[in-house]
Scaffold this motif. Structure first.
Motif, PDB file in Angstrom:
ATOM      1  N   SER A 202       0.825  -1.207   0.000  1.00  0.00           N
ATOM      2  CA  SER A 202       0.000   0.000   0.000  1.00  0.00           C
ATOM      3  C   SER A 202       0.861   1.259   0.000  1.00  0.00           C
ATOM      4  O   SER A 202       1.811   1.379   0.770  1.00  0.00           O
ATOM      5  N   ARG A 203       0.488   2.206  -0.854  1.00  0.00           N
ATOM      6  CA  ARG A 203       1.142   3.516  -0.866  1.00  0.00           C
ATOM      7  C   ARG A 203       0.548   4.450   0.188  1.00  0.00           C
ATOM      8  O   ARG A 203       1.152   5.483   0.507  1.00  0.00           O
ATOM      9  N   ASP A 204      -0.632   4.098   0.715  1.00  0.00           N
ATOM     10  CA  ASP A 204      -1.397   5.027   1.546  1.00  0.00           C
ATOM     11  C   ASP A 204      -1.294   4.743   3.038  1.00  0.00           C
ATOM     12  O   ASP A 204      -1.623   5.597   3.852  1.00  0.00           O
ATOM     13  N   ASP A 205      -0.886   3.547   3.405  1.00  0.00           N
ATOM     14  CA  ASP A 205      -0.656   3.220   4.807  1.00  0.00           C
ATOM     15  C   ASP A 205       0.379   2.101   4.872  1.00  0.00           C
ATOM     16  O   ASP A 205       1.116   1.885   3.898  1.00  0.00           O
ATOM     17  N   ASN A 206       0.441   1.411   5.978  1.00  0.00           N
ATOM     18  CA  ASN A 206       1.550   0.469   6.192  1.00  0.00           C
ATOM     19  C   ASN A 206       1.172  -0.980   5.926  1.00  0.00           C
ATOM     20  O   ASN A 206       1.790  -1.892   6.483  1.00  0.00           O
ATOM     21  N   LEU A 207       0.173  -1.233   5.081  1.00  0.00           N
ATOM     22  CA  LEU A 207      -0.281  -2.591   4.825  1.00  0.00           C
ATOM     23  C   LEU A 207       0.480  -3.239   3.675  1.00  0.00           C
ATOM     24  O   LEU A 207       0.780  -2.589   2.661  1.00  0.00           O
ATOM     25  N   VAL A 208       0.771  -4.529   3.837  1.00  0.00           N
ATOM     26  CA  VAL A 208       1.346  -5.356   2.779  1.00  0.00           C
ATOM     27  C   VAL A 208       0.555  -6.654   2.735  1.00  0.00           C
ATOM     28  O   VAL A 208       0.354  -7.301   3.768  1.00  0.00           O
ATOM     29  N   ILE A 209       0.073  -7.033   1.565  1.00  0.00           N
ATOM     30  CA  ILE A 209      -0.594  -8.322   1.384  1.00  0.00           C
ATOM     31  C   ILE A 209       0.442  -9.272   0.801  1.00  0.00           C
ATOM     32  O   ILE A 209       0.884  -9.098  -0.332  1.00  0.00           O
ATOM     33  N   GLY A 210       0.824 -10.265   1.601  1.00  0.00           N
ATOM     34  CA  GLY A 210       1.984 -11.082   1.243  1.00  0.00           C
ATOM     35  C   GLY A 210       1.686 -12.451   0.701  1.00  0.00           C
ATOM     36  O   GLY A 210       2.594 -13.124   0.207  1.00  0.00           O
ATOM     37  N   GLY A 211       0.412 -12.913   0.762  1.00  0.00           N
ATOM     38  CA  GLY A 211       0.127 -14.274   0.326  1.00  0.00           C
ATOM     39  C   GLY A 211       1.024 -15.273   1.026  1.00  0.00           C
ATOM     40  O   GLY A 211       1.276 -15.180   2.232  1.00  0.00           O
TER      41      GLY A 211
END
Length: 345
Positions: A202-211
């Protein structure tokens, strides 16, 4: 909650109950579906697009999983349809119900390689194990009793737990971006566990979806299969970790395909790299005597391997001996019983 050994932190103490959801960030729901295997669950996520949901990964196609989805759709997701499914990679626990959602009006976004693999495998139904597959297992040094069982039993078929995929999909491209849940996400592809595995930053907060590319406390399986017997997924995995590492920060909340969401991604990527290098070093020492892949479980795994784990352990052992072979650290010759045996130089 912190892992006292690694320093990896787990902001959520427990997963959501079956059929329920946990809000882990504004407009982001974390849910969990069961799997009939040792790794008994897969995480799924729903992101609020305003008038609809985008679902990340889907679980197996089974009657029980559909019932859980119906409970979720009528409960925490009530009132809005699923208009898009995003699939991180082609494995059945992630793509299994994508076709079902599409039949109910959703679109599908996933990497091209994953879509091709999933569509091909759903169309490739085998009632008996092909001779090429049995030859692959023999060359790997599979246990004779296990080889005999696989010679007579109906093999696992992708379509057993994956709904057919329609013809059309939207391609996810490495270096591209996608709008989901009011955020712009950079798409970065991993490799090794599955070819062209999508991760989202995410460019907008600190989230990463990693699978399954970014997991907190377990190692993603790196396997070699009859479809590509000379593959080097260990090399692919290590290269992916090095490629993704510069984008990792300590405050990112990583939403993985299994286990708990976590922070501490720079350390975790370092651990994943070091873990495989350590395993390769142990394996190289083990290969001071010539051994087949099926005789290499002891240096690679920190637990005994039972029948339920045997298949995944074997394909991972093949991956590690292949890596040593492709990097010139071992030699290979065929033993009288038809198995490739590897030996340190």
């Amino acid at each position: 909650m912190a892992d006292g050994v690694s320093g990896i932190r787990y902001p959520f103490d427990a997963p959501p109950a079956q059929g329920e959801a946990v809000t882990i960030a504004p407009g982001v729901l974390w849910m969990r579906l069961p799997l009939p295997m040792a790794l008994d669950h897969v995480n799924i996520y729903a992101l609020d697009d305003g008038d609809s949901w985008t679902v990340i990964d889907t679980g197996f196609a089974s009657n029980s999983t559909r019932k859980i989805w119906q409970k979720l759709l009528g409960g925490p997701m009530a009132g809005k349809p699923v208009r898009r499914v995003v699939v991180t990679h082609h494995h059945p626990d992630h793509v299994g119900l994508a076709g079902w959602f599409m039949d109910n009006g959703a679109t599908l976004s996933m990497p091209r390689t994953g879509w091709l693999m999933a569509r091909m495998l759903t169309l490739d139904v085998q009632e008996t194990a092909p001779a090429e597959t049995l030859a692959f297992y023999k060359r790997a040094g599979m246990d004779p009793d296990e080889l005999a069982r696989r010679s007579s039993d109906r093999p696992f078929n992708f379509v057993d737990c994956v709904t057919p995929l329609p013809l059309g999909y939207d391609r996810l491209i490495d270096g591209g971006s996608i709008q989901i849940g009011g955020r712009t996400w950079d798409i970065r592809m991993g490799d090794g566990h599955a070819p062209e595995h999508a991760t989202f930053w995410s460019r907008d907060d600190n989230l990463v979806i990693g699978g399954d590319q970014l997991l907190p406390s377990i190692s993603a399986n790196l396997g070699v299969y009859p479809t590509e017997p000379e593959a080097d997924p260990v090399g692919d995995w290590l290269a992916s970790c090095e490629r993704l590492a510069p984008y990792a920060t300590d405050d990112q909340l990583v939403l993985g395909g299994h286990k708990l969401p976590f922070t501490g991604l720079p350390l975790r990527i370092k651990q994943m790299i070091e873990n495989h290098h350590s395993a390769l070093s142990r394996l190289l020492e083990h290969l001071s005597e010539p051994r087949a892949a099926g005789e290499c479980f002891a240096p690679l795994f920190k637990r005994s391997i039972g029948p339920a784990e045997y298949g995944l352990a074997l394909v991972e052992a093949i991956a590690h001996v292949n890596h040593l072979y492709h990097t010139g650290q071992v030699t290979r010759h065929m033993r009288d019983d038809g198995a490739w045996v590897f030996q340190a130089k």
